[in-house]
Design a protein around this motif. Sequence first.
Motif, PDB file in Angstrom:
ATOM      1  N   GLY A   1      10.552   1.651  -2.149  1.00  0.00           N
ATOM      2  CA  GLY A   1      11.009   3.030  -2.209  1.00  0.00           C
ATOM      3  C   GLY A   1       9.967   4.044  -1.797  1.00  0.00           C
ATOM      4  N   ALA A   2       8.850   3.583  -1.229  1.00  0.00           N
ATOM      5  CA  ALA A   2       7.744   4.489  -0.909  1.00  0.00           C
ATOM      6  C   ALA A   2       7.878   5.144   0.458  1.00  0.00           C
ATOM      7  CB  ALA A   2       6.416   3.732  -0.976  1.00  0.00           C
TER       8      ALA A   2
ATOM      9  N   VAL B   1       0.824  -1.207   0.000  1.00  0.00           N
ATOM     10  CA  VAL B   1       0.000   0.000   0.000  1.00  0.00           C
ATOM     11  C   VAL B   1       0.863   1.264   0.000  1.00  0.00           C
ATOM     12  CG1 VAL B   1      -1.967   1.133   1.127  1.00  0.00           C
ATOM     13  CG2 VAL B   1      -1.714  -1.324   1.294  1.00  0.00           C
ATOM     14  N   GLY B   2       2.157   1.120   0.238  1.00  0.00           N
ATOM     15  CA  GLY B   2       3.039   2.273   0.354  1.00  0.00           C
ATOM     16  C   GLY B   2       2.966   3.248  -0.813  1.00  0.00           C
ATOM     17  N   PRO B   3       3.077   2.796  -2.069  1.00  0.00           N
ATOM     18  CA  PRO B   3       3.018   3.741  -3.188  1.00  0.00           C
ATOM     19  C   PRO B   3       1.727   4.545  -3.237  1.00  0.00           C
ATOM     20  CG  PRO B   3       3.975   1.669  -3.911  1.00  0.00           C
ATOM     21  CD  PRO B   3       3.471   1.436  -2.513  1.00  0.00           C
TER      22      PRO B   3
ATOM     23  N   LEU C   1       5.962   9.403   5.067  1.00  0.00           N
ATOM     24  CA  LEU C   1       5.327   8.100   5.228  1.00  0.00           C
ATOM     25  C   LEU C   1       6.219   7.189   6.057  1.00  0.00           C
ATOM     26  CD1 LEU C   1       3.038   6.133   4.577  1.00  0.00           C
ATOM     27  CD2 LEU C   1       4.204   5.605   2.429  1.00  0.00           C
ATOM     28  N   ILE C   2       5.646   6.667   7.138  1.00  0.00           N
ATOM     29  CA  ILE C   2       6.356   5.782   8.059  1.00  0.00           C
ATOM     30  C   ILE C   2       5.666   4.419   8.037  1.00  0.00           C
ATOM     31  CG2 ILE C   2       7.023   5.383  10.460  1.00  0.00           C
ATOM     32  CD1 ILE C   2       6.828   8.471  10.815  1.00  0.00           C
ATOM     33  N   GLY C   3       6.431   3.363   7.808  1.00  0.00           N
ATOM     34  CA  GLY C   3       5.905   2.009   7.845  1.00  0.00           C
ATOM     35  C   GLY C   3       6.334   1.295   9.108  1.00  0.00           C
TER      36      GLY C   3
END
Length: 256
Positions: A73-74, A45-47, A56-58
């Motif tokens: 790379g997101a 879902v990052g992109p 954006l932090i995962g």
Amino acid sequence: MSDWDPELYSRFAGPRLRPALDLIRALPALPAGDVVDLGCGNGAVGPALRQLGRRLIGVDNSASMLGAAQDTGAYDRLELADIATWQPEDKPALIFSNAALHWLGDHDGLLPRLAGLLAPGGVLAVQVPNQNDAPSHQLWYDLATGMFPGRVSQDASPGILTPEAYHTLLTPLGALDLWQTRYFQVLPGGGDGHPVRRFTQSTFAKPVLDQLTPTEESEIISAYEDRIEAEYSKDAKGAVLFPFRRLFFILKCSVK
């Protein structure tokens, strides 16, 4: 529990990604602050979250999944942490969780805690599968109970509250949007075995299989294959039309 397999999970990235995109499309306006992908997994879902134009932090508890998320790379930052106890350095504008929180217990305590971590006027957006009572999922436990009595506990199975319980829990915290969608997913044929077995084995069935020996795991997979066709028949190309329920809620917290 053994670590998650990003490659196995990614085989059904399309069907698993659409609910996340639907949740993103339903987001209200956000205050200033970061976006947190809580339980980001392999970063699928990052992109899409990146398009919100925020840092954006995962966050995930699987090192292998975070490695795959890094490859997208997101993300501006990735954190290895238990998402049940994770604490942000700064109050985020959005905590977004796609198909992760159903693996955690005590939603009565967890969700108000997450809401309390948000910036004033921040948003908690959550999607969880609501499929436990469907044949695709229940069959794993029926087989485990019959084949290996006393060996498999259901305590590790994904669990969620009822929609009514979420409404009661979350409405006092802000403006709540709560809904359920039944998706009809086409699971492709080909490959190793029945599409529904492949789809559920990498997620829902993982806690079941982790409690068995390799030999027992092979036996229950074979038994599942023998019975699942009666519930979900394949078409001429080996594909299956698979109904799958998902529960969504978006909480825009009261300004604090």
